[in-house]
Every structure is written in C-alpha cells, then in structure tokens.
Design a protein around this motif. Sequence first.
Motif, mmCIF file in Angstrom:
data_model
loop_
_atom_site.group_PDB
_atom_site.id
_atom_site.type_symbol
_atom_site.label_atom_id
_atom_site.label_comp_id
_atom_site.label_asym_id
_atom_site.label_seq_id
_atom_site.Cartn_x
_atom_site.Cartn_y
_atom_site.Cartn_z
ATOM 1 N N LEU A 1 0.469 -1.266 0.111
ATOM 2 C CA LEU A 1 0.096 -0.238 -0.284
ATOM 3 C C LEU A 1 0.609 1.053 -0.227
ATOM 4 O O LEU A 1 2.042 1.439 0.959
ATOM 5 C CB LEU A 1 -1.032 -0.348 1.619
ATOM 6 N N PHE A 2 0.079 2.166 -0.589
ATOM 7 C CA PHE A 2 1.061 3.784 -0.799
ATOM 8 C C PHE A 2 0.322 4.633 -0.545
ATOM 9 O O PHE A 2 -0.965 4.989 -0.777
ATOM 10 C CB PHE A 2 1.505 3.666 -2.326
ATOM 11 N N CYS B 1 14.957 6.233 0.509
ATOM 12 C CA CYS B 1 15.023 6.260 -0.890
ATOM 13 C C CYS B 1 13.703 7.570 -1.334
ATOM 14 O O CYS B 1 14.068 8.477 -2.346
ATOM 15 C CB CYS B 1 14.688 6.086 -1.826
ATOM 16 N N GLN B 2 12.993 7.156 -0.638
ATOM 17 C CA GLN B 2 11.000 8.212 -0.653
ATOM 18 C C GLN B 2 11.089 9.189 -0.465
ATOM 19 O O GLN B 2 9.812 9.535 -0.887
ATOM 20 C CB GLN B 2 10.184 7.135 -0.155
ATOM 21 N N PHE B 3 12.103 9.046 0.805
ATOM 22 C CA PHE B 3 12.037 10.673 0.808
ATOM 23 C C PHE B 3 13.052 11.628 1.531
ATOM 24 O O PHE B 3 13.204 12.614 2.054
ATOM 25 C CB PHE B 3 12.374 10.030 3.216
ATOM 26 N N THR B 4 14.196 11.197 0.145
ATOM 27 C CA THR B 4 15.538 12.030 0.123
ATOM 28 C C THR B 4 15.166 12.618 -1.004
ATOM 29 O O THR B 4 14.461 12.101 -1.587
ATOM 30 C CB THR B 4 16.337 10.942 -0.022
ATOM 31 N N ASP B 5 14.967 13.497 -1.154
ATOM 32 C CA ASP B 5 15.680 14.576 -2.078
ATOM 33 C C ASP B 5 16.316 14.286 -3.577
ATOM 34 O O ASP B 5 15.716 14.903 -4.718
ATOM 35 C CB ASP B 5 16.205 15.970 -1.724
ATOM 36 N N HIS B 6 17.096 13.372 -3.296
ATOM 37 C CA HIS B 6 18.417 13.047 -4.026
ATOM 38 C C HIS B 6 17.866 11.703 -4.740
ATOM 39 O O HIS B 6 17.880 11.394 -6.176
ATOM 40 C CB HIS B 6 19.353 12.947 -4.396
ATOM 41 N N GLU C 1 -9.404 -7.477 4.367
ATOM 42 C CA GLU C 1 -9.544 -8.206 4.912
ATOM 43 C C GLU C 1 -10.722 -8.900 4.322
ATOM 44 O O GLU C 1 -10.528 -9.910 5.040
ATOM 45 C CB GLU C 1 -10.303 -7.640 6.966
ATOM 46 N N GLY C 2 -11.243 -8.350 3.841
ATOM 47 C CA GLY C 2 -12.628 -8.762 3.521
ATOM 48 C C GLY C 2 -12.099 -9.750 2.601
ATOM 49 O O GLY C 2 -12.795 -11.241 2.651
ATOM 50 N N LEU C 3 -11.203 -10.282 1.885
ATOM 51 C CA LEU C 3 -10.589 -11.111 1.405
ATOM 52 C C LEU C 3 -9.685 -12.038 1.249
ATOM 53 O O LEU C 3 -9.643 -12.875 1.473
ATOM 54 C CB LEU C 3 -9.721 -10.379 -0.229
ATOM 55 N N GLY C 4 -9.649 -12.293 3.120
ATOM 56 C CA GLY C 4 -8.563 -12.644 3.996
ATOM 57 C C GLY C 4 -7.154 -12.856 3.681
ATOM 58 O O GLY C 4 -6.382 -13.293 4.028
ATOM 59 N N ILE C 5 -7.038 -11.459 2.933
ATOM 60 C CA ILE C 5 -5.464 -11.587 3.120
ATOM 61 C C ILE C 5 -4.768 -10.848 4.422
ATOM 62 O O ILE C 5 -5.906 -9.974 5.170
ATOM 63 C CB ILE C 5 -5.559 -9.711 1.850
ATOM 64 N N GLN C 6 -4.013 -11.695 4.898
ATOM 65 C CA GLN C 6 -3.161 -11.153 6.368
ATOM 66 C C GLN C 6 -2.108 -10.109 6.804
ATOM 67 O O GLN C 6 -2.140 -10.343 7.994
ATOM 68 C CB GLN C 6 -2.796 -12.581 6.879
ATOM 69 N N SER C 7 -1.889 -9.576 5.500
ATOM 70 C CA SER C 7 -0.348 -9.166 5.725
ATOM 71 C C SER C 7 -0.785 -7.940 4.612
ATOM 72 O O SER C 7 -0.888 -8.080 3.557
ATOM 73 C CB SER C 7 1.167 -9.528 5.927
ATOM 74 N N ILE C 8 -0.148 -6.830 4.837
ATOM 75 C CA ILE C 8 0.372 -5.721 4.172
ATOM 76 C C ILE C 8 2.122 -5.319 4.408
ATOM 77 O O ILE C 8 1.894 -5.623 5.098
ATOM 78 C CB ILE C 8 -0.476 -4.344 4.476
ATOM 79 N N ILE C 9 2.530 -5.114 3.685
ATOM 80 C CA ILE C 9 3.546 -3.731 3.544
ATOM 81 C C ILE C 9 2.781 -2.715 3.434
ATOM 82 O O ILE C 9 2.278 -1.991 2.308
ATOM 83 C CB ILE C 9 4.560 -4.865 2.776
ATOM 84 N N VAL C 10 3.345 -1.263 4.110
ATOM 85 C CA VAL C 10 3.553 0.375 3.978
ATOM 86 C C VAL C 10 5.097 0.827 3.573
ATOM 87 O O VAL C 10 5.592 0.647 3.700
ATOM 88 C CB VAL C 10 2.864 0.410 5.092
ATOM 89 N N PHE C 11 4.204 1.790 2.447
ATOM 90 C CA PHE C 11 5.526 2.317 1.902
ATOM 91 C C PHE C 11 5.045 3.836 1.549
ATOM 92 O O PHE C 11 3.384 4.147 2.052
ATOM 93 C CB PHE C 11 5.565 2.400 0.328
ATOM 94 N N LEU D 1 -4.301 -7.777 11.844
ATOM 95 C CA LEU D 1 -4.192 -7.475 11.098
ATOM 96 C C LEU D 1 -2.117 -7.027 10.367
ATOM 97 O O LEU D 1 -1.958 -6.558 11.468
ATOM 98 C CB LEU D 1 -4.361 -6.810 9.628
ATOM 99 N N THR D 2 -0.956 -7.904 10.488
ATOM 100 C CA THR D 2 0.192 -8.238 10.207
ATOM 101 C C THR D 2 0.855 -6.903 9.429
ATOM 102 O O THR D 2 0.535 -6.852 7.975
ATOM 103 C CB THR D 2 0.947 -9.355 9.702
ATOM 104 N N VAL D 3 1.212 -5.572 9.497
ATOM 105 C CA VAL D 3 1.330 -4.773 8.937
ATOM 106 C C VAL D 3 2.897 -4.487 9.013
ATOM 107 O O VAL D 3 3.739 -5.021 9.671
ATOM 108 C CB VAL D 3 1.513 -2.906 10.014
ATOM 109 N N ILE D 4 3.732 -5.051 8.226
ATOM 110 C CA ILE D 4 5.024 -4.468 7.669
ATOM 111 C C ILE D 4 5.336 -3.238 7.085
ATOM 112 O O ILE D 4 4.824 -2.612 6.654
ATOM 113 C CB ILE D 4 5.378 -5.442 7.085
ATOM 114 N N ALA D 5 6.880 -2.467 7.955
ATOM 115 C CA ALA D 5 7.348 -1.354 7.494
ATOM 116 C C ALA D 5 8.405 -1.623 7.113
ATOM 117 O O ALA D 5 9.259 -2.097 6.686
ATOM 118 C CB ALA D 5 7.417 -0.411 8.615
ATOM 119 N N ASP D 6 7.939 -1.047 5.502
ATOM 120 C CA ASP D 6 9.492 -0.630 4.443
ATOM 121 C C ASP D 6 10.080 0.304 4.875
ATOM 122 O O ASP D 6 10.362 1.383 5.196
ATOM 123 C CB ASP D 6 9.305 -0.626 3.120
#
Length: 323
Positions: A33-34, A120-125, A67-77, A111-116
């Motif tokens: 998820l973004f 790189c998403q946060f630097t101006d370069h 959750e309704g689809l049964g997906i148990q894990s997400i990774i957050v960007f 829900l299992t929440v994974i943090a990337d």
Amino acid sequence: MNFQRHRRLRKSASMRSLVRETHLHVSDFIYPLFFVEGENVKKEVPSMPGVYHLSLDYLQEEVKEIEGLGIQSIIVFGVPNEKDDCGSSAYDHNGIVQKAIRQIKEIAPSLTVIADTCLCQFTDHGHCGVIENGDVLNDETLALLAKTAVSQAAAGADIIAPSNMMDGFVAAIRQGLDEAGYYDVPIMSYAVKYASSFYGPFRDAAHSTPQFGDRKTYQMDPANRLEALREAESDIAEGADFLMVKPALSYLDILRELKDRYPLPLVAYNVSGEYSMIKAAALNGWVDEKSIVLEKLISMKRAGADLIITYFAKDAAGWLNDK
C-alpha cells in the motif's frame, strides 16, 4: 511395450488436484500500500493499473476490503510532501508511514503490518542513504535506518522490512530495536535485492527515482549468484528473521538456492515491472490475466517462497476465493 504412463495422474481435474504438489493460499500474500499526505486522494499510479496513492481518509475502506478477501499481511510505503537530503521524514514520529501504521492497527489489530524501511522515498536525491561527494555513505546511513525502524516499531509495525542494501543494515537495525525495547519485532530483510530494471513502475509509485547516477554500488549485479548466498549468510548472522529475494520472477533459481540452504521463512517480491507487464498485456487482450498470474505466483511458491509480496494480491485472493 513397457513404459511409464504418467498421464494416469492427469486424466481428470480431481485427479490433478489430488496429486498437486504446490498450492497457493490467500495467506501467502502480502499486499503493498502507498500512502500520501492530504485528503480525498485516491489516484491511480499511471504505470500500475489498479494500484493507487491513498490518503489516510481512504485507509479504513482499503483495509476492510483487504481483510474481507482474507489477506492477512500488508507492507506499507509512504510518499511524503517534503523531502530533504537525509530523508528525515522517514523517521519522523508524525511521518506518513508512522501515521498510516497507527491508524491501521487501530482499525485492524490482527492485520500484520510490515513497514518498508528505507530512505529513498524521503530523500530529495532519491538514493537510499546519506550522500557525500556523489557517494552513498554506508555507515552514516545505518544510524538513520535504525532510527527509522525504531519509529516504525513505536507506531505499531509488526515487522520491519529494511530494503536499502547497506552493509550491516540488519545488525544496526537489530541493535536499534533491541536498545529501544522492541526485542520481539522481527526483521524481514531484503537480503538479496538486485539492481533490476523491473523497478521502474515502483519508482513512479514511490516517487523515488534517483536524481543522479544509479543504485548499482549497493544493489546487486543481476549476473551474480554466489553473492546472493553471501548476502543472505551475513543477514542471518546479523539477526534477520526472514529473507527476501527481489525481484522474484527472473531470480527463481536464487529463491530455490536460499530455500535449500537456510531455514528462515523466505519471501519473494513480485515487483512492479512484473506486475505492469502482465497488466498491459491483459488490457490489450494478449494474455489471460487470471491464468498467467496464478501460474506466475505458483512458480514462486514452487521455487521455495513461503510468502509473496505482490500487487496482484487482491486479484489473486478473489480468484482463489471464487475457486
């Protein structure tokens, strides 16, 4: 004549199901998820049909669908509004990733929440670390990665997933988490991450294209196999709890080697370029999307993946649930 009749075990759908060796389950999938700042934002990523930038007011609707689809894990960007040379919003208590994690855990505690965990998403370069004279500084970057991981754990992340490919990043993050009291938060290491051409659409989604040079001094050469084993061994020694191979489809041989050698759970990242190629072909009517996606995902499981990060997670979950 004396010969083997292998077709005996293929003669009906029920027979093929009975002897099937590899199975896909919805619980295998991790959905990316973004999140972006602002309100009322649900904007499709141009190069990734069906993938969206979401503001946090859409979070509850999205999580309930997952959750309704049964997906148990997400990774957050996260895609911040403001960037600087050290990516300070990556470790800001009120950064977009931290806010998203807190809200997700309030809405869906199971829900299992994974943090990337990267800069790189946060630097101006657009690079994954601190820059000096055009070079990415390894050791100086480690301290910022540890700060980022601790802030994500404090927000409620269940798993920290560092993707930066700095030397020693697992050790630095493990030490930072332990010193902050987060002994029980596991690390899902992007242990084997190649400098791949399959990342283009992700960089569109994450706004993380390098503003100069490339990432070949820290991401791996696609030609190398033994280097992958060295990287995995280092991360295991430093305290990794999961290993990941990224990308997946062009590196199934690496997945199999890691699975055969190491006892840790193994994650395949079915990356953006792999996703977008199939979406484009399907939209043009050149391939059957459902059959080709499920075949691709089963190939990753067969190669040894225990879990698959995939932008197809919602589509595949729907197909499997219907089946």
